[in-house]
Motif scaffolding. Sequence first.
Motif, mmCIF file in Angstrom:
data_model
loop_
_atom_site.group_PDB
_atom_site.id
_atom_site.type_symbol
_atom_site.label_atom_id
_atom_site.label_comp_id
_atom_site.label_asym_id
_atom_site.label_seq_id
_atom_site.Cartn_x
_atom_site.Cartn_y
_atom_site.Cartn_z
ATOM 1 N N ILE A 55 0.834 -1.206 0.000
ATOM 2 C CA ILE A 55 0.000 0.000 0.000
ATOM 3 C C ILE A 55 0.865 1.251 0.000
ATOM 4 C CG2 ILE A 55 -1.626 1.348 1.391
ATOM 5 C CD1 ILE A 55 -2.837 -1.303 2.346
ATOM 6 N N GLN A 56 1.957 1.224 0.760
ATOM 7 C CA GLN A 56 2.782 2.421 0.902
ATOM 8 C C GLN A 56 3.664 2.716 -0.305
ATOM 9 O OE1 GLN A 56 4.228 3.227 5.194
ATOM 10 N NE2 GLN A 56 3.757 1.035 5.207
ATOM 11 N N LYS B 132 -3.558 9.354 3.394
ATOM 12 C CA LYS B 132 -4.955 9.131 3.011
ATOM 13 C C LYS B 132 -5.458 7.732 3.388
ATOM 14 C CE LYS B 132 -4.574 12.280 -0.959
ATOM 15 N NZ LYS B 132 -4.649 12.394 -2.438
ATOM 16 N N TRP B 133 -4.682 7.017 4.200
ATOM 17 C CA TRP B 133 -5.074 5.676 4.609
ATOM 18 C C TRP B 133 -5.185 5.586 6.124
ATOM 19 C CZ3 TRP B 133 -6.115 1.221 1.716
ATOM 20 C CH2 TRP B 133 -5.889 1.313 0.343
ATOM 21 N N PRO C 23 3.710 7.406 15.434
ATOM 22 C CA PRO C 23 2.658 7.579 14.425
ATOM 23 C C PRO C 23 3.187 7.347 13.012
ATOM 24 C CG PRO C 23 3.401 9.710 15.232
ATOM 25 C CD PRO C 23 4.069 8.680 16.084
ATOM 26 N N SER C 24 2.357 6.780 12.168
ATOM 27 C CA SER C 24 2.701 6.572 10.765
ATOM 28 C C SER C 24 2.099 7.701 9.941
ATOM 29 C CB SER C 24 2.150 5.226 10.277
ATOM 30 O OG SER C 24 2.207 5.136 8.863
ATOM 31 N N GLU C 25 2.947 8.478 9.302
ATOM 32 C CA GLU C 25 2.448 9.590 8.485
ATOM 33 C C GLU C 25 1.601 9.082 7.334
ATOM 34 O OE1 GLU C 25 5.504 12.213 7.203
ATOM 35 O OE2 GLU C 25 6.286 12.581 9.226
ATOM 36 N N PHE C 26 2.001 7.959 6.744
ATOM 37 C CA PHE C 26 1.249 7.429 5.603
ATOM 38 C C PHE C 26 -0.167 7.071 6.019
ATOM 39 C CE2 PHE C 26 -0.198 4.639 2.311
ATOM 40 C CZ PHE C 26 0.433 5.084 1.153
ATOM 41 N N PHE C 27 -0.300 6.537 7.241
ATOM 42 C CA PHE C 27 -1.608 6.125 7.741
ATOM 43 C C PHE C 27 -2.193 7.172 8.682
ATOM 44 C CE2 PHE C 27 0.113 2.235 6.089
ATOM 45 C CZ PHE C 27 -0.988 1.602 5.532
ATOM 46 N N GLY C 28 -2.100 8.413 8.253
ATOM 47 C CA GLY C 28 -2.788 9.508 8.930
ATOM 48 C C GLY C 28 -2.379 9.739 10.369
#
Length: 428
Positions: free
Chosen positions: A277-278, A286-287, A363-368
């Motif tokens: 996904i990444q 946006k995920w 926190p994961s930036e990709f996953f909001g």
Amino acid sequence: MTRLAATAAAVTLPLFALTACGSVGAGSSSDDDQKLTVWAWDPAFNIYAMEEAEKAYQADHPEFELEIIETPWDDLQAKLTTIAQSQQFEQLPDIFLMQNNAFQKNVINYPDLFSDYSGSEIDFSQFPDGVTAYSQIDGDQYGVPFDSGTAINALRTDVLAEAGYTVDDFTGITWDEYLTKAEDVLAKTGKPLLSGVAGSSDILMMILQSAGASLFDADGQPTIAGNDELVDAIEVYAELVESGVLVEVNSWDEYISTFVNGSVAGAINGIWITGSIQTADDQAGKWAITDLPKLDGVPGATNYSANGGSSWAISSTGDAELAADFLASTFAGSTDFYDTILPKSGAVANWIPAGDSSVYAQPSEFFGGQPIFQQVVEFGAQVPSNNTGVYYYEGRDAVSAAMTKILGGTGIDEALDEAQANVEFAMN
């Protein structure tokens, strides 16, 4: 298909008595008292983790050394089969990686190859019951869980927002609720929330395991025909496909492309799917992830499941005592070790204490901004056990074929009766 190796073929061979299995301390030591040999696949994932585990153990055992031999899963399975049949046990490594779904098959068919961990200091209560069950035979533990196959429901938050939803609306829900909301999202945005490879039973098996159900009973006998939870799972899958909420494609590459190119706005799979996904850089932020929907009206059904995963086995003829101590100090005992391998490989621990570390809480930036790895460890602790046994892959294949026939118009009972008969024929 799983991240590990979905094309692995099941090997059906005569059963042997489990009394031949050894335990920690029963194997003979290697010539070099501080050297172990390891078989594993995937240099960027499993082998990288082993290399970092070696460094971690060397801090207190400077003479320790690993010889890691890259061995693709299909080759590893073939080697085990050959060694068992030829009785050339001296060819075994000290440690080897096993797919979780193939673990019981191998221990039951080839007991002479394995030592159990009964004499080790590993606290298996610190791993989810649903994961340790894969490598547990008659109460003895034969595998140290490593690669988490804990399932997630990954969703495009921007697409949900366009339809008036948030990820919270898809958290802790049933499949009936999921279908209603997903149809609404499809109508308003044109985006299905799911995709899958036609003829694959991955989603079906995740639904089944989330309800605490299996294709086999505790004695390894198939329970495909007359399996109420399986019927419920099939009905859900059929509704997802027929409504357009789930799009079936023809290959794994096409499956990955569906959410990378944005034509599908979600994925339900093992946590390892986040690596694919990444790769869609334009979708960063946006995920989000949440738990899975659960079956309606099924006592004991949960919002948690798994797909894939692997565990470390120790051989009957290697230095089982040293191997167990090494694994106890790293894969079953070190948050620092898991903190080290997580950022580079994305290897999420099955070892529950790892989820308490600050690295897992990042926190994961990709996953909001979600701490997705911490959440997945929490999910994993709640995954129900799944009976696999010797004929798990035959069972999966039979159910996959049945699902294809059902989507083509065959009655569920008829298709499952045929699947049951096919597995029984393979077993006999």
